[in-house]
Design an enzyme around this catalytic site. Structure first.
Site, short mmCIF file in Angstrom:
data_model
loop_
_atom_site.label_atom_id
_atom_site.label_comp_id
_atom_site.label_asym_id
_atom_site.label_seq_id
_atom_site.Cartn_x
_atom_site.Cartn_y
_atom_site.Cartn_z
N GLU A 15 0.84 -1.21 0.00
CA GLU A 15 0.00 0.00 0.00
C GLU A 15 0.87 1.26 0.00
OE1 GLU A 15 -2.48 1.81 -0.18
OE2 GLU A 15 -4.34 0.71 0.13
N ARG A 95 -7.08 -0.12 13.25
CA ARG A 95 -5.72 0.17 12.82
C ARG A 95 -5.71 1.36 11.86
NH1 ARG A 95 -4.85 -1.11 7.52
NH2 ARG A 95 -6.00 -2.82 6.54
N ASN A 97 -4.80 3.15 8.36
CA ASN A 97 -4.79 2.72 6.97
C ASN A 97 -4.09 3.79 6.13
OD1 ASN A 97 -5.53 0.45 5.31
ND2 ASN A 97 -7.05 1.74 4.30
N GLU A 116 -13.80 -4.38 9.37
CA GLU A 116 -14.42 -3.45 8.42
C GLU A 116 -15.85 -3.09 8.81
OE1 GLU A 116 -13.82 -4.52 4.32
OE2 GLU A 116 -11.76 -5.17 4.69
N ASN A 143 -9.41 5.38 2.72
CA ASN A 143 -8.41 5.03 1.72
C ASN A 143 -7.84 6.26 1.03
OD1 ASN A 143 -7.24 2.43 1.22
ND2 ASN A 143 -9.30 1.62 1.00
N ASP A 192 -9.69 2.20 -4.16
CA ASP A 192 -8.71 2.07 -3.07
C ASP A 192 -7.85 3.33 -3.06
OD1 ASP A 192 -6.81 1.10 -1.19
OD2 ASP A 192 -7.08 -0.95 -1.87
#
Length: 281
Positions: A15, A95, A97, A116, A143, A192
């Site tokens: 990512e 957490r 992201n 989620e 995101n 994303d």
């Protein structure tokens, strides 16, 4: 436009690619592998730094080092590797992201729950001194984040389950307006990570879509770029002249991942990117 392999990184959940202008390198993370990558395309050097917990993003700091969006909050690494917390806020089951550095040098840091659960995350603005200001609450999977080159008060943002890219109007470090910018059609994947190019167009990686979309500043779908993996996660321009588009990928959750799932891909000479802003703290 054909994707090539930059690094066979074998990430579980790659990512957040970011070009570090000062270091002439690409930085990205393997979230679930708890590691930070750095790649110099000039000589092929690739380094990996393990971290103590899941890491959603790592961004360059002014003067060297990195700011990181971790499981339990936002911290920073000095150039010598010394770690300190900027905003320590552990919540069970949650957490960090994706994250991005705003034009003013602050960090916009998103979070999500591991399961989620709807509305379990948020988007915070982290000032250089660590002060946290809520930008958006009740986010599900925070995101992609980016800014318009024509208007630094205009940000683009993805909360993946909405299937949208939203345009955010920002004043005095706060979101004062939010509107849909582009919607990803069913069957094309889930939006994303994103990046904005020098023409103001927005590039989106489509999880489970195996492609990138490029949208004009008016929100029209202008280009579809197929990829050799089902789960691209994010994209960023880098390399000489910021003309190569790097794409992170994932293999988590796939019973039969593609050979390049988890690799860092690159689309050479895909366009022209924008110089990034380092975190000011």
């Amino acid at each position: 436009m054909t994707a090539e392999v930059a690094v066979r990184a074998d990430d579980t959940l790659g990512e957040g690619p970011t070009w570090d202008t000062a270091g002439s390198r690409l930085v990205w993370v393997d979230i679930l592998g708890s590691r930070i990558h750095a790649y110099d395309p000039a000589d092929g050097t690739h380094g990996v730094t393990p971290v103590a917990q899941h890491v959603g993003a790592a961004k360059p700091r002014a003067g060297g080092g990195l700011v990181v969006n971790l499981r339990d909050g936002v911290g920073r690494y000095d150039p010598d590797g010394t770690f300190s917390w900027l905003h320590h806020d552990p919540v069970a089951g949650r957490r960090g992201n994706d994250a991005a550095v705003a034009p003013d040098g602050s960090l916009w840091a998103g979070s999500m729950r591991y399961d989620e659960a709807e509305g379990g995350g948020s988007l915070l603005r982290i000032a250089p001194d660590g002060r946290a200001t809520p930008l958006l609450d009740r986010v599900t999977v925070s995101n992609g984040i980016g800014w318009s080159p024509a208007d630094p008060a205009l940000a683009y943002y993805v909360d993946s389950p909405t299937r949208r890219v939203d345009a955010l109007r920002v004043e005095d470090g706060r979101v004062v307006d939010r509107r849909p910018f582009a919607t990803v059609e069913p069957g094309a994947g889930v939006p994303d990570g994103l990046t904005v190019d020098a023409e103001g167009c927005v590039w989106i990686a489509l999880w489970d879509g195996g492609r990138l979309h490029r949208y004009t500043p008016a929100g029209a779908l202008e280009r579809v770029v197929p990829l050799p993996v089902r789960r691209p996660t994010a994209c960023a321009f880098g390399g000489p002249g910021l003309r190569d588009l790097y794409v992170t990928t994932a293999r988590t959750g796939l019973a039969d991942p593609e050979p390049l799932a988890g690799a860092l891909l690159v689309l050479p000479d895909a366009g022209e990117g924008l110089p990034g802003t380092p975190f000011a703290g």
